[in-house]
Design an enzyme around this catalytic site. Structure first.
Site, PDB file in Angstrom:
ATOM      1  N   HIS A   1       0.743  -9.846 -10.332  1.00 11.22           N
ATOM      2  CA  HIS A   1       0.436 -10.615  -9.035  1.00 11.22           C
ATOM      3  C   HIS A   1      -0.336  -9.569  -8.577  1.00 11.22           C
ATOM      4  O   HIS A   1      -0.909  -8.715  -8.924  1.00 11.22           O
ATOM      5  CB  HIS A   1       1.793  -9.281  -8.549  1.00 11.22           C
ATOM      6  CG  HIS A   1       1.920 -10.319  -6.947  1.00 11.22           C
ATOM      7  ND1 HIS A   1       1.723  -9.497  -5.739  1.00 11.22           N
ATOM      8  CD2 HIS A   1       3.044 -11.012  -6.355  1.00 11.22           C
ATOM      9  CE1 HIS A   1       2.202  -9.567  -4.745  1.00 11.22           C
ATOM     10  NE2 HIS A   1       2.515 -10.726  -4.993  1.00 11.22           N
TER      11      HIS A   1
ATOM     12  N   GLU B   1      -1.254 -17.880  -5.599  1.00  8.94           N
ATOM     13  CA  GLU B   1      -0.738 -16.966  -4.772  1.00  8.94           C
ATOM     14  C   GLU B   1      -2.332 -16.554  -4.273  1.00  8.94           C
ATOM     15  O   GLU B   1      -2.616 -15.768  -4.533  1.00  8.94           O
ATOM     16  CB  GLU B   1      -0.101 -15.782  -5.123  1.00  8.94           C
ATOM     17  CG  GLU B   1       1.278 -16.341  -5.332  1.00  8.94           C
ATOM     18  CD  GLU B   1       2.391 -14.594  -4.741  1.00  8.94           C
ATOM     19  OE1 GLU B   1       3.421 -14.778  -4.251  1.00  8.94           O
ATOM     20  OE2 GLU B   1       1.986 -13.575  -5.946  1.00  8.94           O
TER      21      GLU B   1
END
Length: 298
Positions: free
Chosen positions: A138, A208
């Protein structure tokens, strides 16, 4: 593929380049789009629609109990895999009270076997408490904590070896997109995963864009599809056609109940990794059920 450049993010500062350069890039991408679409139409991930909820460093025992209650009461479409990722200290609480319809993920794990690693949680410990998934790579781990591509790739390999399934995150910074480096950055991050993963059966890729995480900005459906298709094409060239045709590539970055349906219609968007909206039970259920938009366009 290297010659293509992604379109700029919506409502972002204009790139520090002459306007003519931007126009040329857009025209080039548009002319290449039909061929790319024809090549990739049959290659969209073949698994179920997938929605993950990343609760990040949020929640209390009381608020999480309410959220779990909302999720237990939600009516979810049958053809969507749903996973939530609570903070470590609440995983056991969630596992013991959440419906089996929804699986549970950790937000991080250590690179190898446990031991003298203060503050870390091992894959073995996660499996021991019934955790099925882990989020790795992430952007907040990359850019706030400082984890690099190689470290993340090795984490993924070890987690998979311990029977955890992995949400493998990739994505570019705003300045990287404006410099036309989106594909370069994403492919480099993908290579670190590919160098360490031998079996992709239990891997979901999450694109993302960092400029869209928690900012209220969201990539347009066309921008997200462009990157997803490029990543799938990269997998076909660098891993295998089989992996490219079966792995799920999901989108994350300010996904909410209002924009999920339009994003879900795109061929190579196989689901979502949701941040803030996953803390609201009804909104998260709406995002999970956006799989119905995928059915309309199928």
């Amino acid at each position: 593929m290297a010659a293509r450049r992604p379109s700029p993010p919506p409502a972002s500062p204009p790139p520090p380049r002459p306007r003519s350069t931007t126009t040329t890039r857009t025209t080039s991408s548009a002319s290449a789009a039909p061929a790319a679409a024809q090549r990739l139409v049959a290659m969209a991930g073949s698994g179920k629609f997938f929605v993950g909820g990343n609760w990040k460093c949020n929640g209390t025992k009381e608020s999480i109990s309410k959220l779990v209650s909302d999720l237990n009461a939600a009516t979810l479409e049958s053809d969507v895999d749903v996973v939530v990722a609570p903070p470590f200290i609440y995983i056991d609480q969630v596992k013991s009270s959440l419906t089996d319809r929804i699986e549970v993920s950790a937000q991080n794990t250590w690179i190898g076997k446990g031991g003298a690693f203060t503050g870390e949680i091992s894959a073995e410990q996660l499996v021991d408490i019934g955790c099925q998934w882990v989020i790795l790579g992430h952007s907040e781990r990359r850019h706030v904590i400082g984890e690099d591509d190689e470290f993340i790739g090795k984490k993924a390999a070890y987690a998979l070896s311990q029977n955890l399934k992995v949400m493998a995150c990739i994505g570019e910074l705003l300045e990287e997109r404006e410099a036309g480096k989106t594909f370069d950055v994403c492919f480099k991050q993908m290579k670190a995963f590919a160098d360490n993963i031998t079996d992709w059966t239990n891997v979901v890729i999450a694109y993302e864009p960092v400029w869209a995480i928690g900012t209220g900005k969201v990539a347009s459906p066309e921008q997200a599809q462009e990157v997803h298709a490029a990543v799938r094409d990269w997998l076909k060239t660098n891993v295998s056609a089989d992996v490219a045709s079966t792995v799920r590539i999901i989108y994350g970055g300010s996904v909410n109940a209002a924009n999920c349906a339009e994003l879900a219609k795109k061929e190579d968007i196989d689901g979502f990794l949701v941040g803030g909206a996953s803390l609201k039970g009804p909104d998260f259920a709406t995002i999970c059920n956006s799989v119905t938009s995928k059915k309309v366009t199928a």
